[in-house]
Design an enzyme around this catalytic site. Structure first.
Site, short mmCIF file in Angstrom:
data_model
loop_
_atom_site.label_atom_id
_atom_site.label_comp_id
_atom_site.label_asym_id
_atom_site.label_seq_id
_atom_site.Cartn_x
_atom_site.Cartn_y
_atom_site.Cartn_z
NE ARG A 1 27.26 42.56 26.24
CZ ARG A 1 26.68 41.95 25.21
NH1 ARG A 1 27.24 40.89 24.67
NH2 ARG A 1 25.53 42.40 24.72
CG ASP B 1 49.09 39.09 43.27
OD1 ASP B 1 47.97 39.55 42.97
OD2 ASP B 1 50.16 39.62 42.91
CG MET C 1 44.32 42.30 39.58
SD MET C 1 44.89 43.67 40.60
CE MET C 1 44.99 44.98 39.40
CG ASP D 1 56.63 38.65 43.86
OD1 ASP D 1 56.34 39.86 43.88
OD2 ASP D 1 56.34 37.90 42.92
N GLY D 2 58.69 40.93 44.82
CA GLY D 2 59.79 41.79 44.34
C GLY D 2 60.43 42.56 45.49
CG HIS E 1 44.33 48.89 39.98
ND1 HIS E 1 44.34 48.74 38.61
CD2 HIS E 1 45.60 48.77 40.40
CE1 HIS E 1 45.59 48.55 38.21
NE2 HIS E 1 46.38 48.56 39.27
CD GLU F 1 46.63 40.03 36.92
OE1 GLU F 1 46.21 41.10 36.45
OE2 GLU F 1 47.44 39.97 37.87
O1 F6P Z 1 50.69 42.22 42.77
C1 F6P Z 1 49.50 42.90 42.94
C2 F6P Z 1 48.87 43.22 41.61
O2 F6P Z 1 47.64 43.86 41.84
C3 F6P Z 1 48.70 42.03 40.66
O3 F6P Z 1 47.60 41.22 41.00
C4 F6P Z 1 48.57 42.72 39.32
O4 F6P Z 1 49.00 41.88 38.29
C5 F6P Z 1 49.48 43.89 39.48
O5 F6P Z 1 49.68 44.11 40.85
C6 F6P Z 1 48.94 45.15 38.85
O6 F6P Z 1 49.93 46.09 38.88
P1 F6P Z 1 49.73 47.64 38.59
O7 F6P Z 1 49.09 48.26 39.78
O8 F6P Z 1 51.12 48.14 38.40
O9 F6P Z 1 48.87 47.77 37.38
#
Ligand code: F6P
Length: 365
Positions: free
Chosen positions: A283, A145, A187, A121-122, A289, A240
């Site tokens: 837990r 996402d 994520m 998006d950005g 990532h 998240e």
């Molecule tokens: O937009 C992809 C994403 O993995 C999101 O799901 C997550 O919030 C963000 O990027 C994590 O960003 P970074 O790699 O900067 O920690």
């Protein structure tokens, strides 16, 4: 005859399938004639803007076999870029300057007749601003996402769901053995696509997504009911960006290319359960990532192949200011303005949410 040059960049967070797009784009560009030359700007447009400049020639040889590889062979970043170039000050701090006009002039001087920006998006918003200033640019949608408007799906999403589902399958067996409540944080930024899909695929008992704020009291009743029926364990998928009713997502503002950084949703939920009197060996697992790395699943490879080919064909048609999009079963061009106007979120009234509830997944509402 002088070659026509195209500049390609991968921007924002990486995701499985970026290399597959680069490969299909380059193959399509060299399929009809040898009049096109493709160049990659390293780490988004920072390679173009940096000193020394870092541009990488992308030809058939350099993209051979890369469709199976995770990451991106031209790198990516969420920092810098034409509108936010960092300039170090003598005291060590940074100020940010707008170099977009300079970048557009550079592209013209080097002779790039088209630019392709593969991003979320950005990055699409950045492409739109560059297009509005006169850069002949095309967008290709990527993000795990799946929250980009104007396209049915982004590549990378299915690969992330695959990883999350595998993690869930593993958590289920250990949760059952120990009679525990295991929470998996996935994520998705402010969307719940990865959480909802993996919860359905993996048979989770609970799924918390940002689009449906949860009520801990309702979750408590759901769990006690389950315990009373003899099942003493549960697995929860927490996006998240998930939030309790009356609360908000836990996170902070990051850079222009990624608006939020989210963390802590699973731990907050674990604490809320404990406060509500549920103690069954709770837990948390934060998948992080792992969801973004590694080889794309076949679905994403196929989608990426289509996006790369279409992006080149949009250049032939001079469809600048547009983004490649999947409107099943077709791959089409949509205006960048449409792509960036609204994020695509899970609709709480959708059939998919109805399905989740029908198979007894508690969404906390
Ligand atoms: O937009 C992809 C994403 O993995 C999101 O799901 C997550 O919030 C963000 O990027 C994590 O960003 P970074 O790699 O900067 O920690």
């Amino acid at each position: 005859m002088a070659k026509k040059k195209i500049l390609v960049a991968t921007s924002g967070g990486d995701c499985p399938g970026l290399n597959a797009v680069l490969r299909s784009f380059v193959k399509r560009a060299s399929a009809t004639s040898d009049e096109w030359e493709v160049w990659g700007s390293m780490r988004s447009f920072n390679g173009l803007l940096g000193q020394p400049q870092e541009l990488k020639r992308l030809d058939r040889k350099s993209v051979s076999g890369i469709h199976v590889k995770g990451g991106t062979i031209i790198g990516t970043t969420k920092r810098g870029g034409p509108f936010n170039w960092p300039v170090k000050q003598p005291d060590g701090s940074c100020t940010y300057i707008d170099r977009s006009d300079e970048m557009i002039a550079m592209c013209r001087d080097i002779g790039f007749s088209a630019v392709v920006n593969i991003g979320g998006d950005g990055s699409q918003a950045m492409s739109k601003r560059l297009f509005d200033k006169g850069l002949p640019i095309i967008g290709v949608p990527k993000t795990i996402d799946n929250d980009l408007g104007a396209t049915d799906v982004t590549f990378g999403f299915q690969s992330a769901v695959d990883v999350a589902t595998e993690a869930l399958d593993r958590l289920v067996s250990t949760a059952e053995s120990h009679n525990r409540i295991l929470i998996l944080e996935v994520m998705g930024k402010l969307s719940g696509w990865i959480a909802l899909h993996s919860a359905i695929a993996g048979g989770a008992e609970l799924c918390l997504i940002p689009e449906i704020p949860y009520d801990v009291a309702k979750i408590r009743s759901f769990l006690y009911n389950r315990f009373d029926n003899g099942k003493k364990f549960a697995v929860a998928v927490v996006a998240e960006g998930a939030m309790p009713k009356g609360g908000s997502s836990l996170g902070s503002q990051a850079s222009e290319m990624s608006s939020v950084r989210l963390e802590g949703a699973a731990q907050r939920f674990a604490d809320e359960l404990k406060q509500a009197g549920i103690e069954s060996g709770i837990r948390c697992t934060i998948l992080g990532h792992v969801q973004r790395g590694g080889s794309p699943v076949p679905y994403d490879r196929v989608l990426a192949a289509q996006y790369g080919v279409k992006a080149f064909e949009m250049i032939l048609e001079e469809k600048f200011g547009h983004m490649v999009a999947f409107h099943s079963p077709n791959v089409v061009a949509v205006p960048l303005s449409e792509a960036v106007s609204n994020p695509k979120l899970v609709d709480p009234n959708s059939y998919l949410v109805h399905v989740a509830k029908s198979i007894n997944i508690c969404l906390g509402d």
